[in-house]
Design a protein around this motif. Structure first.
Motif, short mmCIF file in Angstrom:
data_model
loop_
_atom_site.label_atom_id
_atom_site.label_comp_id
_atom_site.label_asym_id
_atom_site.label_seq_id
_atom_site.Cartn_x
_atom_site.Cartn_y
_atom_site.Cartn_z
N ARG A 134 0.82 -1.21 0.00
CA ARG A 134 0.00 0.00 0.00
C ARG A 134 0.86 1.26 0.00
N ALA A 135 1.91 1.28 0.80
CA ALA A 135 2.77 2.45 0.87
C ALA A 135 3.48 2.70 -0.46
N SER A 136 3.86 1.63 -1.13
CA SER A 136 4.56 1.77 -2.42
C SER A 136 3.61 2.29 -3.49
N VAL A 137 2.37 1.83 -3.48
CA VAL A 137 1.39 2.32 -4.44
C VAL A 137 1.11 3.81 -4.19
N GLU A 138 1.01 4.19 -2.94
CA GLU A 138 0.80 5.60 -2.61
C GLU A 138 1.97 6.47 -3.07
N ALA A 139 3.18 5.85 -3.12
CA ALA A 139 4.37 6.60 -3.53
C ALA A 139 4.56 6.61 -5.04
N GLY A 140 3.69 5.92 -5.79
CA GLY A 140 3.78 5.97 -7.25
C GLY A 140 3.96 4.66 -7.96
N ALA A 141 4.15 3.56 -7.24
CA ALA A 141 4.21 2.25 -7.88
C ALA A 141 2.82 1.89 -8.41
N VAL A 142 2.78 1.04 -9.44
CA VAL A 142 1.52 0.65 -10.05
C VAL A 142 1.20 -0.78 -9.65
N LEU A 143 0.02 -0.97 -9.08
CA LEU A 143 -0.42 -2.32 -8.71
C LEU A 143 -0.97 -3.00 -9.95
N GLU A 144 -0.21 -3.97 -10.48
CA GLU A 144 -0.59 -4.65 -11.72
C GLU A 144 -1.41 -5.91 -11.45
N ALA A 145 -1.20 -6.54 -10.29
CA ALA A 145 -1.92 -7.77 -9.95
C ALA A 145 -1.83 -7.98 -8.44
N GLY A 146 -2.83 -8.64 -7.88
CA GLY A 146 -2.79 -8.99 -6.47
C GLY A 146 -3.08 -7.82 -5.56
N VAL B 161 2.06 -8.11 -8.21
CA VAL B 161 3.05 -7.51 -9.12
C VAL B 161 2.94 -6.00 -9.02
N LEU B 162 4.05 -5.36 -8.73
CA LEU B 162 4.14 -3.89 -8.71
C LEU B 162 5.10 -3.45 -9.81
N SER B 163 4.68 -2.51 -10.63
CA SER B 163 5.59 -1.93 -11.63
C SER B 163 5.95 -0.51 -11.23
N ASN B 164 6.93 0.05 -11.95
CA ASN B 164 7.40 1.41 -11.68
C ASN B 164 7.86 1.59 -10.23
N VAL B 165 8.46 0.55 -9.69
CA VAL B 165 9.00 0.63 -8.33
C VAL B 165 10.34 1.36 -8.38
N GLN B 166 10.49 2.39 -7.57
CA GLN B 166 11.67 3.25 -7.62
C GLN B 166 12.39 3.25 -6.26
N PRO B 167 13.70 3.55 -6.28
CA PRO B 167 14.42 3.72 -5.01
C PRO B 167 13.70 4.71 -4.11
N GLY B 168 13.66 4.43 -2.84
CA GLY B 168 12.94 5.25 -1.88
C GLY B 168 11.58 4.70 -1.53
N MET B 169 11.02 3.85 -2.40
CA MET B 169 9.76 3.18 -2.08
C MET B 169 10.03 1.97 -1.19
N CYS B 170 9.06 1.68 -0.33
CA CYS B 170 9.23 0.54 0.58
C CYS B 170 9.49 -0.76 -0.19
N ALA B 171 8.79 -0.97 -1.30
CA ALA B 171 8.94 -2.22 -2.06
C ALA B 171 10.33 -2.34 -2.67
N PHE B 172 11.02 -1.23 -2.88
CA PHE B 172 12.38 -1.27 -3.40
C PHE B 172 13.40 -1.44 -2.27
N ASP B 173 13.17 -0.78 -1.15
CA ASP B 173 14.18 -0.69 -0.10
C ASP B 173 14.12 -1.81 0.94
N GLU B 174 12.91 -2.27 1.27
CA GLU B 174 12.73 -3.15 2.42
C GLU B 174 12.55 -4.60 2.02
N GLU B 175 13.01 -5.50 2.90
CA GLU B 175 12.72 -6.92 2.70
C GLU B 175 11.24 -7.14 2.97
N ILE B 176 10.53 -7.70 2.00
CA ILE B 176 9.08 -7.83 2.11
C ILE B 176 8.69 -9.13 2.80
N PHE B 177 9.33 -10.23 2.47
CA PHE B 177 9.01 -11.55 3.00
C PHE B 177 7.55 -11.91 2.71
#
Length: 493
Positions: A350-362, A374-390
Motif C-alpha cells: 500500500r505504501a509503495s502504491v501511494e508513492a507511485g508504484a503501479v499495482l498490476e496484480a494482487g 506484481v508492482l511496476s514502476n518501483v523506484q528507489p525510496g519506495m518501501c517495495a524497493f528498499d525493504e525486505e518484504i518476505f
C-alpha cells in the motif's frame, strides 16, 4: 485434515507439553506449553513445551557434560549415527513432508525438498569425522608442530520458521559431526519441523544422551542461550533485526557467532533475455513459499526495452497461480506464517502504491492467504524497493544501461543473493562480477542452495561467515596449535 501416511518419527504423545534432552536424552515435561497453529486452517496442530531461560541454562549444562565423551568417540562410530538418522528421514519422507506442509504453510513440493535436503545434510555430516583434522607445520629440528581442529564444546543453534527443518539441520548436523554438543532453539511457530523431528531422528539413530537438547522458545530463551557460559558458538538464522541483537549479545560475551540474516535480492533481466524464461524465473524467485525466503527475488530490475512485456507475463503468472491449503497438494502458494507478517506485506504494498508504484496484480488477501502481487514502476525510496518484504510480491524497476542496473542492485544495505539473466553469458557475468553479494547466479533466479556450497551474505545479510560445504569445518571448530618435543630443553633464562 488427518495425516494418513505411516511414520515412526511423528509422535505427538512424546512431545506434547515437553522438551527434549536433559541429562538422559528423554522427553521431559516443560513448565509452560504453547499451541502450534496450522497457518492454512487456524486450527491447533499440536501442543509443545515452551522453554524459559532456566530451562535453557539446565540444557546447556547437560550438553556440556555429554560433549567430551562424544568428541572422543571413534570417527567411524560418530559417522554411523548420521547415516542412521538420514535413513530415518528417507524412510518416513512422505509423512514428514505432509506434516511440514501443514506446520509451515509451504506447498508439498517445498516440504519434500526440506526432507530430502535434511537427509543430504546428514549424509554430508557423516563424512566430516573422516576428513583430515589438521596440518603438520614447519618448525625447527627435534620438534613436532601441528595445528588441529577442535570443537567449540557446545554450539547454540537458533533457527527460523520458513525452512525450519533445513535451516536447523544445516547447523545441527555439522556441529555434532565435528564433536560438539548442540542446544537447538527452533522458532516456537514451527517447533516440530524445526526441532522435534530432528530429535526423533537422532534418538532413533542412537545419538548418545544429552548431546542434543531441543527447546522451542521465545526471545528470552534465545538470549539465555547466547549468554550461557557453556556455549562457545551461536549459529543464528533469522531476521536482520533479531540477528543484530544476537550479534551484540554474543559480542558482549566474546562468543563466536554466525549470522545468516535477511536479504533484498535483485534479479537483473537484460534486453536480450528470453522473456518466457525470465518471467518464469522471476515469478519463482518472488512467489515461491509466498516469498518467505531470505534469498527471495525482492527486486526485478528489467531493461526498459522489455520491462512492459516482462511485467505483462509476470501478471499473467500471478493471476493464474492457485493459492490455498498446501496440504491439498493442488496449490502453488500457501498462507503467510501469521497475521503480523501479512500486515507487514500489505503495508509495504500500500505504501509503495501511494508513492507511485503501479499495482498490476494482487494486493489482496483472505485470512493469511496473500495473492501473488506484481508492482511496476518501483523506484528507489519506495518501501517495495528498499525493504525486505518476505511476502509474494514481485517489484519491477526499469533500467536503461548496464551501469544503472548495477547501481540499482547495489543500492541496499543487504548483500545476500543476486542474479542476472541474458543471452550473452559474457555480458551477464561482467555485470554479476560488479554486484555486492554473497551468492551470485548467472542465468538463474536468486533462490538457490545445494548444501555443498558455502552460503553467506554481507552487510545486513550477515556477518561475513559462511555455512555449508567447505565452510563447515571452519565454522564449527577452532584451530589449536600444538608442539611436541622429545624432552624439555633449557631456555636462555
Amino acid at each position: 485434515m488427518a495425516d494418513t501416511q505411516p511414520n515412526r518419527l511423528i509422535d505427538h504423545a512424546l512431545w506434547s507439553g515437553r522438551l527434549f534432552g536433559g541429562a538422559d536424552g528423554t522427553w521431559y515435561p516443560a513448565s509452560e506449553t504453547r499451541d502450534v497453529i496450522e497457518p492454512a486452517t487456524g486450527e491447533r496442530l499440536a501442543q509443545v513445551g515452551l522453554a524459559r531461560p532456566a530451562d535453557v541454562a539446565r540444557a546447556c549444562a547437560h550438553a556440556a557434560a555429554a560433549q567430551p565423551a562424544w568428541a572422543a568417540l571413534a570417527p567411524r562410530e560418530r559417522a554411523a549415527v548420521f547415516r542412521r538418522a538420514a535413513a530415518a528421514f528417507e524412510r518416513d519422507a512422505d509423512a514428514l513432508a505432509h506434516y511440514i506442509a501443514r506446520e509451515t504453510g509451504g506447498i508439498l513440493a517445498k516440504a519434500h525438498h526440506e526432507v530430502a535436503e535434511a537427509a543430504t545434510l546428514l549424509h554430508l555430516a557423516a563424512g566430516l569425522p573422516l576428513q583430515p583434522q589438521g596440518l603438520v607445520l614447519p618448525t625447527t629440528a627435534g620438534r613436532l608442530s601441528y595445528a588441529r581442529r577442535v570443537p567449540h564444546g557446545v554450539v547454540g543453534v537458533i533457527s527460523p520458521f520458513n525452512f525450519p527443518l533445513i535451516l536447523s539441520m544445516r547447523s545441527v548436523a555439522p556441529a555434532l559431526a565435528t564433536g560438539n554438543a548442540v542446544v537447538l532453539k527452533p522458532d516456537a511457530q514451527t517447533p516440530i519441523s524445526g526441532g522435534f523431528l530432528i530429535a526423533r531422528a537422532f534418538e532413533e539413530a542412537g545419538l548418545p544422551a544429552g548431546l542434543l537438547q531441543v527447546l522451542p522458545g521465545d526471545a528470552d530463551a534465545g538470549a539465555a542461550l547466547v549468554e550461557a557460559r557453556e556455549v562457545g558458538m551461536i549459529a543464528f538464522t533469522g531476521s536482520t533485526t533479531a540477528g543484530r541483537k544476537v550479534g551484540e549479545l554474543a559480542g558482549h560475551h566474546l562468543k563466536k557467532v554466525s549470522l545468516e540474516l535477511g536479504g533484498k535480492n535483485t534479479l537483473i533481466v537484460l534486453d536480450d533475455a528470453d522473456l518466457d524464461v525470465a518471467a518464469s524465473n522471476a515469478a519463482f524467485g518472488a512467489f515461491f513459499h509466498q516469498g518467505q525466503i531470505c534469498m527471495a527475488t525482492g527486486r526485478i530490475v528489467a531493461h526498459r526495452k522489455i520491462v512492459a512485456e516482462l511485467t505483462r507475463r509476470l501478471v499473467e503468472k500471478a493471476t493464474h497461480l492457485p493459492v490455498g491449503n498446501p496440504a491439498s497438494g493442488t496449490v502453488a502458494l500457501g498462507p503467510l506464517i501469521n497475521a503480523r507478517q501479512l500486515q507487514h506485506v500489505d503495508a509495504i504494498v500500500r505504501a509503495s502504491v501511494e508513492a507511485g508504484a503501479v499495482l498490476e496484480a494482487g494486493g489482496t488477501y483472505e485470512r493469511l492467504f496473500y495473492k501473488p502481487t506484481v508492482l511496476s514502476n518501483v523506484q528507489p525510496g519506495m518501501c517495495a524497493f528498499d525493504e525486505e518484504i518476505f511476502g509474494p510480491v514481485a517489484a519491477v524497476t526499469p533500467f536503461d544501461t548496464d551501469d544503472e542496473a548495477v547501481a540499482l542492485a547495489n543500492r541496499t544495505d543487504y548483500g545476500l543473493s543476486c542474479a542476472v539473466i541474458g543471452a550473452s553469458v559474457g555480458r551477464a557475468t561482467a555485470i554479476g562480477e560488479r554486484l555486492k553479494c554473497g551468492l551470485l547466479h548467472i542465468n538463474d533466479q536468486t533462490v538457490a542452495d545445494e548444501c555443498v556450497n558455502p552460503f553467506g551474505g554481507r552487510g545486513q545479510s550477515g556477518n561475513g561467515c559462511n555455512v555449508g560445504g567447505p565452510s563447515d569445518l571452519d565454522e564449527y571448530t577452532q584451530w589449536q596449535w600444538v608442539t611436541v618435543k622429545g624432552a624439555a630443553a633449557p631456555t636462555p633464562f
